[in-house]
Scaffold this motif. Structure first.
Motif, PDB file in Angstrom:
ATOM      1  N   TYR A   1     -21.169  18.799  11.532  1.00 52.60           N
ATOM      2  CA  TYR A   1     -21.680  19.383  12.095  1.00 52.60           C
ATOM      3  C   TYR A   1     -21.045  20.841  12.662  1.00 52.60           C
ATOM      4  N   ILE A   2     -21.776  21.787  12.388  1.00 53.15           N
ATOM      5  CA  ILE A   2     -20.877  23.161  12.382  1.00 53.15           C
ATOM      6  C   ILE A   2     -21.664  23.984  13.810  1.00 53.15           C
ATOM      7  N   PHE A   3     -20.774  24.599  14.636  1.00 53.71           N
ATOM      8  CA  PHE A   3     -21.305  25.280  15.673  1.00 53.71           C
ATOM      9  C   PHE A   3     -21.807  26.370  15.322  1.00 53.71           C
ATOM     10  N   GLN A   4     -22.758  27.126  15.701  1.00 54.45           N
ATOM     11  CA  GLN A   4     -23.572  28.355  15.527  1.00 54.45           C
ATOM     12  C   GLN A   4     -22.408  29.382  15.315  1.00 54.45           C
ATOM     13  N   SER A   5     -22.647  30.054  14.468  1.00 51.57           N
ATOM     14  CA  SER A   5     -21.789  31.394  14.062  1.00 51.57           C
ATOM     15  C   SER A   5     -21.574  32.243  15.197  1.00 51.57           C
ATOM     16  N   LYS A   6     -22.626  32.399  15.971  1.00 49.08           N
ATOM     17  CA  LYS A   6     -22.396  33.376  17.165  1.00 49.08           C
ATOM     18  C   LYS A   6     -21.184  32.796  17.987  1.00 49.08           C
ATOM     19  N   PHE A   7     -20.769  31.574  18.157  1.00 53.16           N
ATOM     20  CA  PHE A   7     -19.727  31.216  18.919  1.00 53.16           C
ATOM     21  C   PHE A   7     -18.474  31.440  18.333  1.00 53.16           C
ATOM     22  N   PHE A   8     -18.339  31.563  17.012  1.00 54.89           N
ATOM     23  CA  PHE A   8     -17.112  32.084  16.178  1.00 54.89           C
ATOM     24  C   PHE A   8     -17.091  33.518  16.231  1.00 54.89           C
TER      25      PHE A   8
ATOM     26  N   ASN B   1     -17.424  35.627  18.770  1.00 52.75           N
ATOM     27  CA  ASN B   1     -16.660  35.965  20.118  1.00 52.75           C
ATOM     28  C   ASN B   1     -15.221  35.565  20.032  1.00 52.75           C
ATOM     29  N   LYS B   2     -14.461  36.221  19.665  1.00 54.22           N
ATOM     30  CA  LYS B   2     -13.038  35.656  19.299  1.00 54.22           C
ATOM     31  C   LYS B   2     -12.461  35.273  20.893  1.00 54.22           C
ATOM     32  N   GLU B   3     -12.650  36.047  21.856  1.00 58.54           N
ATOM     33  CA  GLU B   3     -12.091  35.799  23.186  1.00 58.54           C
ATOM     34  C   GLU B   3     -12.629  34.519  23.955  1.00 58.54           C
ATOM     35  N   SER B   4     -13.958  34.119  23.957  1.00 57.36           N
ATOM     36  CA  SER B   4     -14.469  33.070  24.615  1.00 57.36           C
ATOM     37  C   SER B   4     -15.773  32.351  23.649  1.00 57.36           C
ATOM     38  N   GLY B   5     -15.663  32.256  22.505  1.00 56.03           N
ATOM     39  CA  GLY B   5     -16.604  31.627  21.841  1.00 56.03           C
ATOM     40  C   GLY B   5     -16.725  30.207  21.878  1.00 56.03           C
TER      41      GLY B   5
ATOM     42  N   GLU C   1     -14.631  30.379   4.053  1.00 55.04           N
ATOM     43  CA  GLU C   1     -15.224  30.722   3.049  1.00 55.04           C
ATOM     44  C   GLU C   1     -16.662  31.092   3.411  1.00 55.04           C
ATOM     45  N   ALA C   2     -17.077  30.492   4.467  1.00 54.08           N
ATOM     46  CA  ALA C   2     -18.599  30.776   4.742  1.00 54.08           C
ATOM     47  C   ALA C   2     -18.497  32.163   5.712  1.00 54.08           C
ATOM     48  N   GLY C   3     -17.362  32.723   6.114  1.00 47.93           N
ATOM     49  CA  GLY C   3     -17.460  33.915   6.701  1.00 47.93           C
ATOM     50  C   GLY C   3     -17.340  33.750   8.210  1.00 47.93           C
ATOM     51  N   TYR C   4     -17.324  32.583   8.730  1.00 43.98           N
ATOM     52  CA  TYR C   4     -17.278  32.543  10.237  1.00 43.98           C
ATOM     53  C   TYR C   4     -16.108  32.928  10.677  1.00 43.98           C
ATOM     54  N   LEU C   5     -14.854  32.787   9.925  1.00 43.08           N
ATOM     55  CA  LEU C   5     -13.635  32.981  10.526  1.00 43.08           C
ATOM     56  C   LEU C   5     -12.969  33.893   9.376  1.00 43.08           C
ATOM     57  N   SER C   6     -11.692  34.485   9.815  1.00 38.96           N
ATOM     58  CA  SER C   6     -11.162  35.295   8.844  1.00 38.96           C
ATOM     59  C   SER C   6      -9.493  34.202   8.602  1.00 38.96           C
ATOM     60  N   GLY C   7      -9.420  33.174   9.247  1.00 41.62           N
ATOM     61  CA  GLY C   7      -8.334  32.137   8.826  1.00 41.62           C
ATOM     62  C   GLY C   7      -8.310  31.044   9.862  1.00 41.62           C
ATOM     63  N   GLU C   8      -7.279  30.250   9.668  1.00 35.91           N
ATOM     64  CA  GLU C   8      -7.136  29.164  10.486  1.00 35.91           C
ATOM     65  C   GLU C   8      -6.790  29.431  11.982  1.00 35.91           C
ATOM     66  N   ALA C   9      -5.955  30.398  12.084  1.00 33.05           N
ATOM     67  CA  ALA C   9      -5.478  30.889  13.538  1.00 33.05           C
ATOM     68  C   ALA C   9      -6.794  30.982  14.276  1.00 33.05           C
ATOM     69  N   GLU C  10      -7.796  31.535  13.906  1.00 35.16           N
ATOM     70  CA  GLU C  10      -9.231  31.628  14.655  1.00 35.16           C
ATOM     71  C   GLU C  10      -9.933  30.251  15.182  1.00 35.16           C
ATOM     72  N   LEU C  11      -9.697  29.345  14.309  1.00 34.12           N
ATOM     73  CA  LEU C  11     -10.024  27.914  14.512  1.00 34.12           C
ATOM     74  C   LEU C  11      -9.337  27.294  15.747  1.00 34.12           C
ATOM     75  N   GLU C  12      -8.190  27.571  15.406  1.00 33.99           N
ATOM     76  CA  GLU C  12      -7.035  27.117  16.652  1.00 33.99           C
ATOM     77  C   GLU C  12      -7.328  27.560  17.915  1.00 33.99           C
ATOM     78  N   SER C  13      -7.820  28.728  17.997  1.00 32.56           N
ATOM     79  CA  SER C  13      -8.095  29.290  19.241  1.00 32.56           C
ATOM     80  C   SER C  13      -9.368  29.224  19.583  1.00 32.56           C
ATOM     81  N   PHE C  14     -10.561  28.839  18.819  1.00 32.76           N
ATOM     82  CA  PHE C  14     -11.752  28.310  19.168  1.00 32.76           C
ATOM     83  C   PHE C  14     -11.599  26.978  19.813  1.00 32.76           C
ATOM     84  N   PHE C  15     -10.858  26.231  19.181  1.00 35.39           N
ATOM     85  CA  PHE C  15     -10.859  24.668  19.814  1.00 35.39           C
ATOM     86  C   PHE C  15      -9.787  24.701  20.871  1.00 35.39           C
ATOM     87  N   ARG C  16      -8.793  25.631  21.062  1.00 36.96           N
ATOM     88  CA  ARG C  16      -8.118  25.622  22.231  1.00 36.96           C
ATOM     89  C   ARG C  16      -8.995  25.928  23.435  1.00 36.96           C
ATOM     90  N   GLN C  17     -10.077  26.724  23.356  1.00 40.93           N
ATOM     91  CA  GLN C  17     -10.938  27.568  24.288  1.00 40.93           C
ATOM     92  C   GLN C  17     -11.948  26.519  24.582  1.00 40.93           C
TER      93      GLN C  17
END
Length: 124
Positions: free
Chosen positions: A12-19, A21-25, A72-88
């Motif tokens: 289950y992948i969250f909608q791209s709109k959440f990714f 918004n880097k600050e609060s997605g 690869e799908a273009g939702y993120l530019s790298g792993e650090a963004e996923l870390e930030s997403f799940f921290r939020q």
């Protein structure tokens, strides 16, 4: 009373709109999920669930594999963004958790299935 939501984060992948918004997605994704679950439970009353309930969410995923897929799908530019997403995501709601299951085919699914509870359930 708790409603527990178990999510296979590899499937289950969250909608791209959440990714986007880097600050609060991540926090927005958590808030939307909380709102959707509460709406669903209230719209589908059950004798086993009171009207006063908390929502607990566990998202199980292979963090590195998910980061690769989302990059690869273009939702993120790298792993650090996923870390930030799940921290939020984790910090926005006290009972919301991202659980890194590590590498392995179906690892998230196996960890999610290993959660054994004596409970009623709904499928959203």
């Amino acid at each position: 009373m708790f409603v527990l939501v178990l999510v296979d984060g590899d499937g289950y992948i969250f909608q791209s709109k959440f990714f986007q918004n880097k600050e609060s997605g991540g926090a927005e994704a958590a808030q939307q999920l909380l709102s959707d679950v509460k709406s669903y439970v209230k719209a589908n009353p059950s004798k086993d669930i009171s009207t006063d309930f908390e929502v607990m969410v566990n998202v199980y995923a292979n963090r590195k594999g998910l980061a690769k897929t989302l990059t690869e799908a273009g939702y993120l530019s790298g792993e650090a963004e996923l870390e930030s997403f799940f921290r939020q995501f984790n910090q926005s709601q006290p009972l919301f958790h991202f659980i890194d299951c590590g590498y392995g085919k179906e690892s998230a699914d196996a960890d999610r299935k290993s959660t054994r509870l004596n409970s009623s359930h709904i499928t959203i």
